[in-house]
Design an enzyme around this catalytic site. Structure first.
Site, short mmCIF file in Angstrom:
data_model
loop_
_atom_site.label_atom_id
_atom_site.label_comp_id
_atom_site.label_asym_id
_atom_site.label_seq_id
_atom_site.Cartn_x
_atom_site.Cartn_y
_atom_site.Cartn_z
N PHE A 249 35.94 30.96 40.65
CA PHE A 249 35.57 31.93 41.17
C PHE A 249 34.82 32.58 42.43
O PHE A 249 34.05 33.60 42.50
CB PHE A 249 35.40 32.75 40.11
CG PHE A 249 36.12 32.51 38.66
CD1 PHE A 249 37.15 33.29 38.86
CD2 PHE A 249 35.55 31.28 37.31
CE1 PHE A 249 38.22 33.28 37.77
CE2 PHE A 249 36.90 31.04 37.13
CZ PHE A 249 38.29 32.21 36.75
N ASN A 638 54.61 40.16 41.87
CA ASN A 638 54.86 39.28 40.82
C ASN A 638 54.01 39.70 39.60
O ASN A 638 52.90 39.47 39.22
CB ASN A 638 54.37 37.83 41.01
CG ASN A 638 55.49 37.16 39.48
OD1 ASN A 638 54.96 37.30 38.69
ND2 ASN A 638 55.93 35.54 39.79
N GLU A 712 40.06 40.36 43.59
CA GLU A 712 38.25 40.72 43.18
C GLU A 712 38.67 42.12 42.46
O GLU A 712 37.58 41.95 41.70
CB GLU A 712 37.63 41.05 44.46
CG GLU A 712 38.25 39.76 45.68
CD GLU A 712 37.29 38.57 45.46
OE1 GLU A 712 36.18 38.83 45.12
OE2 GLU A 712 37.94 37.31 46.34
MO1 MOS Z 1 36.01 34.38 45.41
S1 MOS Z 1 34.96 35.38 44.85
O1 MOS Z 1 36.05 34.88 46.98
O2 MOS Z 1 36.43 33.30 45.15
#
Ligand code: MOS
Length: 745
Positions: A249, A638, A712
């Site tokens: 992440f 998808n 995000e």
């Molecule tokens: Mo993300 S915070 O661009 O893995």
């Protein structure tokens, strides 16, 4: 009217799901190389100071141990700069901490030695035998005690036009002149990266100057370039393999000290080395969402028009590296405020360096802004949705450019309907069911519709099967699946005949999988490669099928694994065409890059999240009953994998709002939350029914597929939706995350 091309079709199943559920997918700690040995780290137990002595005798004599490596006996990566005192020149991109370089300690949990043994258990045991004596210096880890020492980041000092520099539109602190206004401070703690797969690396020096890394990273080529630089090797001599990543992440966007430690160890013992961090070590050295304090001043006219927004933020960083993120962006462009001031600072502490975490900066900033919006709506006695609609921006007020596309209003409409927003009462504490107080809240999110350059290789074999290659990784969203879909759309080849290969630095150029940009960037290159293939195929048809003589691409259709005339039922399967023309295979590499359009438009994805929460009036327990999450992320390639992204983001947002809290004991400058017993993340019982909606409208300015990016915006705005709902349920405004029951009773 916009066309809505994709919404009705059946989504592809994940192309790698069988490999994942059967265990055939190989992760970076699962490469059984001949002669493989195992490493374990020894980490510091003080936050600042130096190592007086290291006694590694017992560890060295322990069974199976091949080496105990520390600053006393390590080799030095040749790319390390000479001066360690003031690390201004990072040896790898953004990683100035030089491993085992000196006796200096910069944070608690810093790797200070690595033990290599013939088994994992023996390495781990021997690591426990290493005895360290320290000379302690006074450390500075307490954020609150040190906010006065926050500084403007160097990059903003150098470039006053940087997005991190002070920003003013209209009058400075113009909100102060508004009829209705508020000032409030918001804060959230450090949130630790805890993907399912632990950070792991398997290192293989295939020759003295040839390095192969099986590494848990978000970019194979950025990692390749970093370690080529660190070890002064030609880039092509470093190979990085990461076809599967068990969740990441943001912390895989950086290379970390443990990677260099393992590379040093492998070089010294002359064997392939595997190093996997423990769950506890994940809390200390591979990044986290930085603790951040924010203050918002916001004011509006009595009829609800925003007069001014002032937003300042201080985020923590380490003493040896300036980590920055885009916390204040949303406050500059989301609402029609004539006066906006933003101020961003960072606070260096004796801690390890933070890193991006899903919706980095924006999720932090949106918590403050979207909470303040809710607070001001309450003061205005306005519905928070009506308040946002009244201050909706139809063009970018910061860059003074048109939006490429913006369908946030459509998201407002779908989401408010699905959550039953009309049930919400303006006056908090009005709705209840027995002991449970009921409330509704919303939060808005946005993130740049980023796109970078990328290359894709397309190889069409004589049997009609297509192999595509990109160095990009898939940290979980289903990149192979989405890219297969793009190739289906642009070649007419059936999905079962397409393989998308990724996660190898030897494949064509791609950046990190990060910043919600992969589909936009790599997908565009897939289209370019497919286009090149089609040109080649048409040339073959021109030579081999009389009816195709002299035709252009506009006059033919590629579908059902074949090529045919647009206006007549004349065609041939691709495999037949290749056979007929005696072509073994077609092989192209194409590049796609964003262009001038980036100067004329402002490009963002948007989301809005609606939450219904129930708060127990005696225990303060919060149950998130329902979340409706809606995204304007361009065309949805998808629905299944995109829907998974939204559900995952909301789950992370629930953790941010109610649970995640890295607690440090400042006597030692050490985090005491170091496993899932202490550091809580949402489990199934914490996650309600999540309903996902997409505007699903194409944005062909961002890229030729019409996509905008999802990863995000799935989390940005979720935490304030929940805390706003808690206020609506209880009348209690909690501005310090996480909202644990003790804050509500
Ligand atoms: Mo993300 S915070 O661009 O893995």
């Amino acid at each position: 009217m916009e066309k809505i091309p994709q919404s009705v079709r059946e989504p592809l199943h994940r192309v790698d799901s069988r490999l994942k559920v059967t265990g055939a997918a190989r992760y970076s700690a699962e490469y059984p190389l001949p002669g493989l040995v195992y490493a374990a780290l020894v980490t510091s137990t003080i936050a600042k100071g130096s190592i007086k002595s290291i006694d590694s005798k017992a560890a060295g004599n322990a069974p199976g141990v091949l080496a105990v490596i520390s600053h006393k006996n390590t080799i030095r990566p040749p790319g390390y700069p000479a001066d360690n005192e003031h690390p201004t020149e990072p040896s790898t991109r953004g990683q100035p901490l030089r491993v085992f370089y000196s006796n200096q300690i910069y944070f608690n949990g810093q790797p200070i030695a690595i033990v290599v043994a013939d088994t994992f258990e023996r390495a781990t045991y021997a690591a426990s035998l290493v005895k360290i004596e320290y000379s302690k210096d006074e450390h500075r880890t307490d954020f609150h005690a040190n906010t006065g020492k926050a500084v403007l980041p160097e990059s903003a000092k150098k470039n006053p036009r940087s997005a991190l520099a002070d920003y003013d539109r209209g009058a400075i602190d113009g909100y102060k002149h508004a009829a209705v206004k508020l000032e409030a401070e918001y804060e959230h703690p450090a949130e630790m990266h805890n993907p399912m797969e632990l950070q792991a690396i398997t290192v293989h020096w295939e020759a003295h100057n040839k390095l192969t890394l099986y590494d848990k990273v978000q970019g194979t080529q950025p990692t390749q370039q970093n370690f080529a630089r660190e070890w002064k090797l030609p880039v092509e001599n470093v190979k990085v393999i990461a076809p599967f990543v068990g969740g990441a992440f943001g912390n895989g966007l950086h290379n970390w000290p443990h990677e260099t430690a393992a590379i040093i160890a492998a070089k010294m013992v002359k064997r392939p080395v595997k190093l996997m961090l423990t769950r506890e070590q994940m809390f200390f050295m591979v990044g986290y969402r930085p603790r951040t304090w924010q203050k918002v001043g916001i004011g509006a006219s009595v009829d609800g028009r925003i007069v001014g927004i002032s937003h300042s933020s201080i985020g923590q960083t380490s003493s040896y590296e300036q980590f920055t993120e885009s916390t204040l962006q949303q406050s500059r462009m989301m609402y029609t405020s004539p006066n906006v001031s933003t101020r961003y600072k960072i606070l260096p502490l004796d801690v390890s360096t933070p890193i991006w975490m899903r919706g980095p900066g924006e999720a932090t900033g949106a918590f403050a802004l979207e909470s303040a919006m809710d607070e001001l709506a309450y003061l205005l006695k306005m519905d928070p949705l009506a308040f946002r609609l009244l201050n909706y921006t139809d063009a970018d007020p910061e860059k003074k450019l048109p939006w490429s596309t913006k369908f946030l209003k459509e998201c407002f409409e779908m989401g408010s309907k699905a959550i039953g927003w009309d049930k919400r009462k303006l006056e908090p504490g009005t709705l209840s069911d027995g002991h449970w107080k009921i409330g509704y809240g919303m939060g808005v999110g946005t993130f740049g519709a980023n796109r970078g350059g990328a290359k894709v290789r397309a190889k069409l074999f004589a049997n009609g099967s297509l192999v595509l290659q990109s160095a990009v990784t898939d940290i979980g969203p289903g990149t192979g699946t989405a890219m297969t879909q793009v190739a289906v759309d642009h070649t007419g080849i059936s999905p079962n005949s397409i393989t998308f290969q990724l996660g190898n630095s030897e494949f064509p150029q791609a950046g990190n999988q990060g910043g919600s940009s992969t589909v936009n960037s790599v997908g565009s290159a897939v289209i370019a490669a497919c286009m090149a293939l089609k040109k080649n195929l048409l040339a073959l048809a021109d030579k081999n099928i009389p009816e195709f003589k002299g035709l252009t691409l506009e006059q033919v259709i590629f579908e059902k694994d074949g090529i045919r005339l647009k206006d007549k039922d004349v065609g041939m399967s691709l495999s037949e065409l290749m056979k007929k023309s005696g072509t073994a295979d077609l092989d192209v590499i194409e590049e796609a890059k964003p262009g001038e359009e980036r100067k004329s438009y402002s490009m963002y994805s948007y989301s809005v999240h609606f939450a219904e929460v129930h708060v127990h009036s005696i225990t303060g327990m919060v149950k998130v009953k329902k979340v409706v999450t809606c995204a304007d992320a361009g065309v949805i390639l998808n629905k299944k994998t995109a829907g998974n992204q939204m559900i995952g983001g909301v789950t992370g947002g629930i953790g941010m709002a109610l649970q995640e809290d890295a607690v440090m004991d400042h006597r030692f400058g050490r985090y005491i939350t170091k496993d899932f017993a202490d550091y809580h993340v949402p489990v199934h019982a914490d996650v309600p029914d999540i309903e996902v909606f997409f505007a699903d409208k194409p944005d062909y300015i961002v890229d030729p597929m019409g996509t905008k990016g999802i990863g995000e915006i799935a989390i940005i705005g979720v935490a304030p939706a929940i805390t706003n709902a808690i206020f609506n349920a209880t009348g209690k405004r909690i501005r310090k995350l996480p909202v644990t029951p003790d804050k509500l009773i």
